[in-house]
Design an enzyme around this catalytic site. Sequence first.
Site, PDB file in Angstrom:
ATOM      1  CB  SER A 524       5.529  29.940   5.004  1.00 30.70           C
ATOM      2  OG  SER A 524       4.317  30.436   4.507  1.00 30.70           O
ATOM      3  CG  HIS A 636       5.686  35.291   4.123  1.00 29.60           C
ATOM      4  ND1 HIS A 636       5.434  34.841   5.397  1.00 29.60           N
ATOM      5  CD2 HIS A 636       5.504  34.200   3.313  1.00 29.60           C
ATOM      6  CE1 HIS A 636       5.097  33.562   5.367  1.00 29.60           C
ATOM      7  NE2 HIS A 636       5.152  33.147   4.111  1.00 29.60           N
TER       8      HIS A 636
END
Length: 662
Positions: A524, A636
Amino acid sequence: MTSKQGIQPEDLYRLKSVADPQLSPDGTEVVYVETRIDEKKKDYISNLFYINLKDKRPQQWTYGDYRTSSPVWSPDGSQIAFSSTRSGKPQIFVLSKTGGEAKQVTYCKNGASTPVWSPCGEKIAFSVMLGKDETILDKAEDDKKEEKELKPLEIDKMKHKSDAGGFTDMDQHTHIAIVDLKSGDLEQMTEGNKHCHLSTWSPDGNYLTYLADQAEDLDFSFNADIYLLDIETKKSRKVTEGIGSYYQTSWSPNSRFLSFVGGKREFENATQAKLWIYDMEQNLLNCATSEFDAPVGDYVIGDFLQGVAAPPVQWMNDNHSFYFQVTDHGNAAIYFGNVDGEIYPAIHDDQYVYGFSLDAQNDQAVVAISTTTNPGDLYYVNLKTGEKERLTTVNEEVLKTREIAVPESIEFEGAEGWKVNGWIMKPVGYEKGKKYPLILEIHGGPHAMYGNTYFNEFQILAAQGFAVLYTNPRGSHGYGQTFVDAVRGDYGGNDYQDLMAAVDYALEHYDFIDQDRLGVTGGSYGGFMTNWIVGHTNRFKAAVTQRSISNWISFAGVSDIGYYFTDWQIQAGLDNMEKLWHHSPLKYVDNVETPLLILHGEKDYRCPIEQAEQLFIALKYRKKETKFVRFPESNHELSRSGKPTLRIHRLEYIRDWFVEKL
């Protein structure tokens, strides 16, 4: 004699999580959630376990290969309500403490969650998702996987998808309902085209609290206000001011004080959460932590625990004092506070407190604690003396057969002379005089914090013979408001300098590190920073970028949070392409000489996979050394809660890339 090996990727199937402890009203019993991964089903299974604090022997209370969550005791301590997927979609069940089968009490079409008992113990409030023309009386259909007709999806809102939830049904909204346990009758408490998220029931029985954003244009609103819903009239009134985000309500036992967490977003998503107390008698709202420079709540980042439920503020029976969770300098701690403004730490050791449940009479609590060498267990803790007794040992048998690397905490000087904290982990089987490769790990967020907790990925790298360095550069939570805000508008600036200073410090102070064998990885924001690093220095010999950002210009239009995240974090929108491009790692791709492995989930809507595709094509076009691995059906959260087989594959890819290149 053979020495023990370190943690291996497949150990994920043997390690368990314990979380969400809930003490009975009389403080003598605790129920909690234990999660494991079933190796045959290749899926997560969670069940309720019980401990009587007199004999302290864990007992399993629910069985089956389902997901169980949100246990909560009835006011008289005779029953537990919980959410379970045993009938398909999650529904609310009630289990008697004396045993027998759990009774299903909701049958809602779209499922039911977050059970909250009425003070009389005769009703349960819960959350339910209702679509257009749906009511709480619509029953759940049989969950057979029949092929549904494909239909076009009409979108007229920018907030139309979320990483965990996928594409949003614009006609569905979260509402609050109540079930009468004797009659089974259902009552819908909220309605309309705004989400109402259930929180708590006041001890006097008069109010439900819920969170809602009532703004007309939700695309540009990031507020969550606290509302009081009158049980009798079903009328709501707002407690907060409509200029912030608030959550996690809890009541003093006499219903005079309502506490909650949040803030006015002065620094957008880099704002430290504070503790607020609303006096119902005087109609006064006061910030209890206004002079306290640490965020209330849990900002620790990890890759192992399942089923963690953030603990709310918990009140003592004196209606005056309370305990709450704080993130501070690598630890998640429990603090004491009261309505007079006193605040001090009750438990502040080198550890991660990821849950607790208070005995409101005796200043004792059942606390969920993880350390760098123990993934997590429950402890019975005296909050006045700090004395603790261990209640569970869920991973003891596995850990006995493994050597665990023990990190050493470090502090060094980052950019502008700022103090920066971190840890360094020697490889498993370390021998004095030998040189070892080093991996720099970078956390996501960026407003999160590495802490004194167990990291599965770091242990696997250490087991393979790598030293591991991980730090909290500026932008991380836990070091004050100025520190967490400092990254905004400066991605790749002083945050990058902090990370390079960490590597310099490690090389200077630890002679076992081979400066010619350095690796870097992160996910990320950590993936962004990995991309940035390989475009700005050649000191690393291998890199792995995960769920990363490479191009802020396209990110603004494709991420579920892109159009406002770039405004908040890069402090530029599409009207300032120059600044967005300046902070985009893709701009510096000509400079990349480091072999780069790119890992990304196909269904990542936070950092969509096109970010990885652009980077991969740009590198391959220039004949750079790279490999691209796409994880199907993964969002994610792959590294933390993705499909177990894919989590293991991911760990193997990272390990094997560094073994090959370093």
